[in-house]
Scaffold this motif. Structure first.
Motif, PDB file in Angstrom:
ATOM      1  N   GLU A   1      30.749  14.105  18.528  1.00 37.04           N
ATOM      2  CA  GLU A   1      32.149  13.854  18.194  1.00 37.04           C
ATOM      3  C   GLU A   1      32.352  12.456  17.628  1.00 37.04           C
ATOM      4  OE1 GLU A   1      36.612  14.087  20.229  1.00 37.04           O
ATOM      5  OE2 GLU A   1      34.827  14.597  21.404  1.00 37.04           O
ATOM      6  N   ASN A   2      31.465  11.531  17.955  1.00 32.03           N
ATOM      7  CA  ASN A   2      31.591  10.143  17.498  1.00 32.03           C
ATOM      8  C   ASN A   2      31.476   9.997  15.981  1.00 32.03           C
ATOM      9  OD1 ASN A   2      31.858   9.225  20.151  1.00 32.03           O
ATOM     10  ND2 ASN A   2      29.637   9.036  20.415  1.00 32.03           N
ATOM     11  N   VAL A   3      30.915  11.006  15.300  1.00 31.90           N
ATOM     12  CA  VAL A   3      30.754  10.909  13.842  1.00 31.90           C
ATOM     13  C   VAL A   3      31.779  11.781  13.104  1.00 31.90           C
ATOM     14  CG1 VAL A   3      28.320  10.317  14.002  1.00 31.90           C
ATOM     15  CG2 VAL A   3      28.970  12.720  13.776  1.00 31.90           C
ATOM     16  N   SER A   4      32.805  12.242  13.831  1.00 27.78           N
ATOM     17  CA  SER A   4      33.919  13.003  13.237  1.00 27.78           C
ATOM     18  C   SER A   4      33.462  14.143  12.329  1.00 27.78           C
ATOM     19  CB  SER A   4      34.835  12.058  12.441  1.00 27.78           C
ATOM     20  OG  SER A   4      35.291  11.009  13.227  1.00 27.78           O
ATOM     21  N   PRO A   5      32.669  15.071  12.837  1.00 26.90           N
ATOM     22  CA  PRO A   5      32.237  16.181  11.982  1.00 26.90           C
ATOM     23  C   PRO A   5      33.412  17.073  11.598  1.00 26.90           C
ATOM     24  CG  PRO A   5      31.630  16.598  14.258  1.00 26.90           C
ATOM     25  CD  PRO A   5      32.170  15.205  14.224  1.00 26.90           C
ATOM     26  N   LYS A   6      33.428  17.511  10.362  1.00 26.83           N
ATOM     27  CA  LYS A   6      34.491  18.395   9.906  1.00 26.83           C
ATOM     28  C   LYS A   6      33.970  19.323   8.819  1.00 26.83           C
ATOM     29  CE  LYS A   6      37.253  15.058   8.605  1.00 26.83           C
ATOM     30  NZ  LYS A   6      36.396  13.849   8.723  1.00 26.83           N
ATOM     31  N   ILE A   7      34.600  20.476   8.699  1.00 19.96           N
ATOM     32  CA  ILE A   7      34.312  21.420   7.623  1.00 19.96           C
ATOM     33  C   ILE A   7      35.502  21.361   6.666  1.00 19.96           C
ATOM     34  CG2 ILE A   7      33.812  23.811   7.018  1.00 19.96           C
ATOM     35  CD1 ILE A   7      32.891  24.186   9.960  1.00 19.96           C
ATOM     36  N   VAL A   8      35.220  21.096   5.409  1.00 17.28           N
ATOM     37  CA  VAL A   8      36.277  20.941   4.407  1.00 17.28           C
ATOM     38  C   VAL A   8      36.193  22.123   3.442  1.00 17.28           C
ATOM     39  CG1 VAL A   8      37.346  19.347   2.791  1.00 17.28           C
ATOM     40  CG2 VAL A   8      35.881  18.450   4.608  1.00 17.28           C
ATOM     41  N   ILE A   9      37.324  22.807   3.253  1.00 15.59           N
ATOM     42  CA  ILE A   9      37.345  24.039   2.478  1.00 15.59           C
ATOM     43  C   ILE A   9      38.446  23.979   1.420  1.00 15.59           C
ATOM     44  CG2 ILE A   9      37.450  26.564   2.590  1.00 15.59           C
ATOM     45  CD1 ILE A   9      36.931  26.248   5.650  1.00 15.59           C
ATOM     46  N   ARG A  10      38.069  24.252   0.184  1.00 17.00           N
ATOM     47  CA  ARG A  10      39.044  24.269  -0.912  1.00 17.00           C
ATOM     48  C   ARG A  10      39.225  25.693  -1.404  1.00 17.00           C
ATOM     49  NH1 ARG A  10      38.947  20.440  -6.333  1.00 17.00           N
ATOM     50  NH2 ARG A  10      41.081  20.909  -7.005  1.00 17.00           N
ATOM     51  N   LYS A  11      40.461  26.114  -1.583  1.00 19.80           N
ATOM     52  CA  LYS A  11      40.753  27.495  -1.966  1.00 19.80           C
ATOM     53  C   LYS A  11      40.502  27.736  -3.454  1.00 19.80           C
ATOM     54  CE  LYS A  11      45.656  27.050  -3.189  1.00 19.80           C
ATOM     55  NZ  LYS A  11      45.505  27.589  -4.563  1.00 19.80           N
ATOM     56  N   LYS A  12      40.387  29.001  -3.796  1.00 21.77           N
ATOM     57  CA  LYS A  12      40.324  29.378  -5.207  1.00 21.77           C
ATOM     58  C   LYS A  12      41.714  29.242  -5.825  1.00 21.77           C
ATOM     59  CE  LYS A  12      36.495  32.673  -4.777  1.00 21.77           C
ATOM     60  NZ  LYS A  12      36.088  34.106  -4.872  1.00 21.77           N
ATOM     61  N   GLU A  13      41.762  29.021  -7.129  1.00 27.67           N
ATOM     62  CA  GLU A  13      43.037  28.776  -7.797  1.00 27.67           C
ATOM     63  C   GLU A  13      43.998  29.947  -7.659  1.00 27.67           C
ATOM     64  OE1 GLU A  13      42.443  27.606 -11.818  1.00 27.67           O
ATOM     65  OE2 GLU A  13      41.386  25.754 -11.311  1.00 27.67           O
ATOM     66  N   GLU A  14      43.486  31.171  -7.723  1.00 20.64           N
ATOM     67  CA  GLU A  14      44.354  32.350  -7.679  1.00 20.64           C
ATOM     68  C   GLU A  14      44.753  32.738  -6.263  1.00 20.64           C
ATOM     69  OE1 GLU A  14      40.039  33.807  -7.729  1.00 20.64           O
ATOM     70  OE2 GLU A  14      41.238  32.223  -8.663  1.00 20.64           O
ATOM     71  N   THR A  15      44.288  31.988  -5.272  1.00 19.87           N
ATOM     72  CA  THR A  15      44.541  32.311  -3.861  1.00 19.87           C
ATOM     73  C   THR A  15      45.562  31.347  -3.271  1.00 19.87           C
ATOM     74  OG1 THR A  15      42.270  33.116  -3.613  1.00 19.87           O
ATOM     75  CG2 THR A  15      43.455  32.589  -1.598  1.00 19.87           C
ATOM     76  N   SER A  16      46.407  31.841  -2.377  1.00 21.37           N
ATOM     77  CA  SER A  16      47.344  30.951  -1.678  1.00 21.37           C
ATOM     78  C   SER A  16      46.629  30.286  -0.509  1.00 21.37           C
ATOM     79  CB  SER A  16      48.561  31.732  -1.182  1.00 21.37           C
ATOM     80  OG  SER A  16      48.231  32.512  -0.054  1.00 21.37           O
ATOM     81  N   LEU A  17      47.089  29.097  -0.159  1.00 24.03           N
ATOM     82  CA  LEU A  17      46.487  28.368   0.958  1.00 24.03           C
ATOM     83  C   LEU A  17      46.690  29.123   2.265  1.00 24.03           C
ATOM     84  CD1 LEU A  17      44.955  25.682   1.446  1.00 24.03           C
ATOM     85  CD2 LEU A  17      47.145  24.690   2.132  1.00 24.03           C
ATOM     86  N   LEU A  18      47.821  29.786   2.377  1.00 25.01           N
ATOM     87  CA  LEU A  18      48.123  30.539   3.603  1.00 25.01           C
ATOM     88  C   LEU A  18      47.122  31.674   3.801  1.00 25.01           C
ATOM     89  CD1 LEU A  18      50.220  30.589   5.894  1.00 25.01           C
ATOM     90  CD2 LEU A  18      51.512  32.259   4.552  1.00 25.01           C
ATOM     91  N   GLU A  19      46.780  32.359   2.701  1.00 22.47           N
ATOM     92  CA  GLU A  19      45.819  33.455   2.791  1.00 22.47           C
ATOM     93  C   GLU A  19      44.438  32.946   3.195  1.00 22.47           C
ATOM     94  OE1 GLU A  19      47.382  36.733  -0.476  1.00 22.47           O
ATOM     95  OE2 GLU A  19      46.280  34.973  -1.182  1.00 22.47           O
ATOM     96  N   MET A  20      44.015  31.848   2.565  1.00 18.25           N
ATOM     97  CA  MET A  20      42.704  31.313   2.909  1.00 18.25           C
ATOM     98  C   MET A  20      42.673  30.793   4.338  1.00 18.25           C
ATOM     99  SD  MET A  20      40.360  28.339   1.137  1.00 18.25           S
ATOM    100  CE  MET A  20      41.144  27.005   2.044  1.00 18.25           C
ATOM    101  N   LYS A  21      43.772  30.185   4.749  1.00 20.64           N
ATOM    102  CA  LYS A  21      43.846  29.665   6.114  1.00 20.64           C
ATOM    103  C   LYS A  21      43.702  30.805   7.122  1.00 20.64           C
ATOM    104  CE  LYS A  21      46.726  26.676   9.004  1.00 20.64           C
ATOM    105  NZ  LYS A  21      47.986  25.888   9.060  1.00 20.64           N
TER     106      LYS A  21
END
Length: 420
Positions: free
Chosen positions: A233-253
């Motif tokens: 946890e000390n190195v702040s691991p995270k997964i970063v995800i970018r949606k496709k242009e034709e997709t809404s953020l809500l759907e990907m979430k």
């Protein structure tokens, strides 16, 4: 046409009386100057701060989700239940690979960690430098603006090659006046070859992925594994995800949430033990925060404007009293009530606008000084300038109307025979 000529004469008469009573004019100007300076300076600082924060947060991306242990904010009206979040596991590399394989609505998925190490070149070192390890696809999520050199290749990323891309400020400190590309530095004792230098970005928000890249060293995640515990946890691991242009953020979430719950084997009634953070969480909170601050600005500045308005009204009443004889003579010679009223009203408005202009000029000078003396980019917007002039004019009309009306209603015989 006659009305326009009379108004013009009223305006000229008002200016002439302002020139004659220089001390009174100065005192009146001083009051309204302080008022406009107080209220518009508050708005200018608030607007500049809000603009800076929002520009900084734009680097988080409106189409990106950050899978983390801790949520950035909580829904309005609810508590930040840190004792629950504390028990959560951190996102790990295995979950990153699982999501990357299964999510169909994502344009790119990356894993990142961040720690602090001393970076050195020969006898020069920069302590507590942020070292960020990324998987290759991070460049598809956040644009990597290079001043010179290049970003990691797929082979370098997969094999954990000891290469790095360094921020502008790090390059300036370690390699003043010379190119950093192909130079070898040490990160906590590990030799690393610099393959690129980032363009100067400036300071941004310190949340999530929105931190400035000027003081960072980017390395391939698989190289970072040699000296970083990526599951800590000390190195702040995270997964970063970018949606496709034709997709809404809500759907990907929703898709990310479904797969991550399945991966962590959460039962239907169990709460999520992860946070899906996005930039709108912060911007929505900012809207509420700056709404309250703006209201406070109006209250603080309003008292100053009120004092300035009373000052104008008092001095205008004195001015009417002093010029009662002149008003009587003007009315005896045929001057209409609106001519007398407009004369004093113009005087009040001109005084207020001049005072407001001086206040705006002081704010402009102060904003220039602030930009050179601090890191804050404070500047007056056109909206604040127009607001300043509008408030000045309004205060002039309101403060001057009662004295002007009393002057217009004077009986010419009584006015001529009066003495001050």
């Amino acid at each position: 046409m006659k009305v326009i000529n009379n108004l013009k004469e009223s305006f000229i008469a008002a200016l002439s009386f302002l020139k004659i009573n220089k001390l009174r004019t100065f005192l009146t100007l001083f009051g309204i100057t302080i008022g406009i300076f107080a209220i518009i300076s508050v708005f200018t600082v608030i607007d500049s701060l809000e603009r800076t924060i929002r520009d900084s947060l734009s680097s988080l991306g409106s189409d990106i989700i950050y899978v983390e242990k801790w949520p950035w904010t909580t829904p309005p009206g609810s508590d930040y239940e840190w004792w629950k979040y504390l028990k959560r596991p951190v996102p790990d590399y295995e979950e990153y690979e699982f999501l990357k394989r299964n999510i169909s609505l994502a344009r790119a998925v990356a894993f990142s960690v961040s720690t602090r190490k001393t970076v050195s070149f020969r006898s020069t070192s920069v302590k507590s430098t942020r070292i960020s390890g990324y998987t290759k696809d991070y460049e598809k999520i956040r644009k990597i603006n290079l001043l010179r050199g290049r970003y990691f290749s797929s082979v370098e990323s997969q094999t954990g090659k000891n290469v790095a891309v360094i921020g502008y400020e790090i390059a300036e400190e370690l390699f003043p006046g010379i190119s950093a590309v192909n130079k070898e530095i040490k990160i906590g004792g590990n030799k690393v070859t610099i393959i690129g230098v980032l363009k100067k970005e400036g300071k941004t928000a310190g949340i999530g992925g929105g931190r400035s890249m000027d003081e960072v060293v980017l390395i391939p995640l698989h190289f970072g594994k040699r000296f970083i515990n990526i599951n800590s946890e000390n190195v702040s691991p995270k997964i970063v995800i970018r949606k496709k242009e034709e997709t809404s953020l809500l759907e990907m979430k929703a898709e990310v949430r479904r797969f991550l719950r399945a991966k962590r084997r959460l039962r239907p009634k169990e709460e999520d033990n992860f946070a899906l953070n996005q930039s709108t969480m912060i911007t929505n909170s900012l809207d509420q925060l700056f709404g309250v601050i703006n209201l406070a600005g109006w209250l603080i500045g309003g008292f100053s404007i009120l004092v300035g308005g009373f000052g104008i009204a008092n001095i205008m009443f004195v001015s009417v009293k002093e010029r009662t004889n002149i008003i009587g003579i003007q009315k005896a010679l045929g001057a209409k009530n609106y001519f007398i009223l407009s004369q004093f009203l113009f005087e009040s408005v001109v005084l207020s606008i001049i005072g407001g202009t001086i206040g705006l000029l002081l704010i402009f000078i102060g904003s220039i000084y602030a930009r050179y003396a601090t890191d804050l980019m404070i500047s007056m917007s056109l909206g604040n300038i127009l607001t300043g002039f509008f408030i000045s004019s309004l205060i002039g009309i309101i403060s001057g109307f009662a004295p002007a009306r009393s002057a217009a209603r004077l009986n010419p015989v009584d006015a001529i025979n009066s003495s001050f």
